[in-house]
Design a protein around this motif. Structure first.
Motif, PDB file in Angstrom:
ATOM      1  N   ASP A   1      13.516   4.506   2.457  1.00 49.54           N
ATOM      2  CA  ASP A   1      12.583   5.201   3.350  1.00 49.54           C
ATOM      3  C   ASP A   1      12.956   4.942   4.808  1.00 49.54           C
ATOM      4  O   ASP A   1      12.810   3.833   5.308  1.00 49.54           O
ATOM      5  CB  ASP A   1      11.160   4.705   3.074  1.00 49.54           C
ATOM      6  CG  ASP A   1      10.097   5.445   3.865  1.00 49.54           C
ATOM      7  OD1 ASP A   1      10.440   6.189   4.804  1.00 49.54           O
ATOM      8  OD2 ASP A   1       8.914   5.264   3.532  1.00 49.54           O
TER       9      ASP A   1
ATOM     10  N   GLN B   1       0.826  -1.199   0.000  1.00 53.32           N
ATOM     11  CA  GLN B   1       0.000   0.000   0.000  1.00 53.32           C
ATOM     12  C   GLN B   1       0.866   1.256   0.000  1.00 53.32           C
ATOM     13  O   GLN B   1       0.539   2.239  -0.663  1.00 53.32           O
ATOM     14  CB  GLN B   1      -0.933   0.007   1.210  1.00 53.32           C
ATOM     15  CG  GLN B   1      -2.043  -0.995   1.105  1.00 53.32           C
ATOM     16  CD  GLN B   1      -2.873  -1.094   2.382  1.00 53.32           C
ATOM     17  OE1 GLN B   1      -2.517  -0.551   3.419  1.00 53.32           O
ATOM     18  NE2 GLN B   1      -3.978  -1.813   2.296  1.00 53.32           N
ATOM     19  N   GLU B   2       1.969   1.214   0.714  1.00 50.12           N
ATOM     20  CA  GLU B   2       2.865   2.359   0.815  1.00 50.12           C
ATOM     21  C   GLU B   2       3.384   2.791  -0.554  1.00 50.12           C
ATOM     22  O   GLU B   2       3.563   3.975  -0.807  1.00 50.12           O
ATOM     23  CB  GLU B   2       4.039   2.027   1.751  1.00 50.12           C
ATOM     24  CG  GLU B   2       4.978   3.153   2.012  1.00 50.12           C
ATOM     25  CD  GLU B   2       4.342   4.323   2.767  1.00 50.12           C
ATOM     26  OE1 GLU B   2       4.835   5.454   2.574  1.00 50.12           O
ATOM     27  OE2 GLU B   2       3.376   4.128   3.522  1.00 50.12           O
TER      28      GLU B   2
ATOM     29  N   ASN C   1       7.243   3.696   7.768  1.00 47.18           N
ATOM     30  CA  ASN C   1       6.463   3.145   6.661  1.00 47.18           C
ATOM     31  C   ASN C   1       7.290   2.288   5.705  1.00 47.18           C
ATOM     32  O   ASN C   1       6.745   1.473   4.991  1.00 47.18           O
ATOM     33  CB  ASN C   1       5.804   4.272   5.862  1.00 47.18           C
ATOM     34  CG  ASN C   1       4.818   5.057   6.697  1.00 47.18           C
ATOM     35  OD1 ASN C   1       4.235   4.532   7.626  1.00 47.18           O
ATOM     36  ND2 ASN C   1       4.653   6.318   6.374  1.00 47.18           N
TER      37      ASN C   1
ATOM     38  N   LEU D   1      11.168   1.742  -0.890  1.00 47.42           N
ATOM     39  CA  LEU D   1      11.003   1.223   0.478  1.00 47.42           C
ATOM     40  C   LEU D   1      12.320   1.161   1.239  1.00 47.42           C
ATOM     41  O   LEU D   1      12.386   1.530   2.405  1.00 47.42           O
ATOM     42  CB  LEU D   1      10.354  -0.165   0.448  1.00 47.42           C
ATOM     43  CG  LEU D   1       8.885  -0.206   0.055  1.00 47.42           C
ATOM     44  CD1 LEU D   1       8.441  -1.636  -0.192  1.00 47.42           C
ATOM     45  CD2 LEU D   1       8.023   0.453   1.125  1.00 47.42           C
TER      46      LEU D   1
END
Length: 96
Positions: free
Chosen positions: A64, A43-44, A68, A61
């Protein structure tokens, strides 16, 4: 690193492939916890959990540093590559 975890070479990390990465990053939850975590990661980055996480989304990802993502430093990524390489070496049968 992405290619090392993309076991089937289809250009996306499915749940099992991404879990292998997550476990190298310290994830130690059970199947239900991973299912929830994988869905949140997808979803992120706007990915379909049924399909998986593509290369650009994976690097989004791992870059990050918030709660999240799944941040991994360059050094950690190098260690993961070494570990993955040694796993492959152990799983390849010797010729003969």
């Amino acid at each position: 690193v992405f290619d090392a975890f993309d076991a089937d070479g289809d250009g996306v990390l499915g749940s099992c492939e991404m879990r292998a990465f997550a476990e190298q990053s310290g994830f130690d939850g059970g199947e239900q916890a991973w299912s929830e975590e994988f869905t949140l990661l997808c979803q992120e980055v706007g990915a379909d959990p049924g399909w998986g996480i593509d290369r650009p989304s994976f690097f989004t990802l791992v870059d990050d540093e918030s709660d999240n993502g799944c941040y991994a430093s360059d050094e950690e990524m190098q260690e993961m590559l070494k570990a993955k390489s040694s796993q492959r070496a152990r799983s390849v049968p010797e010729p003969g």
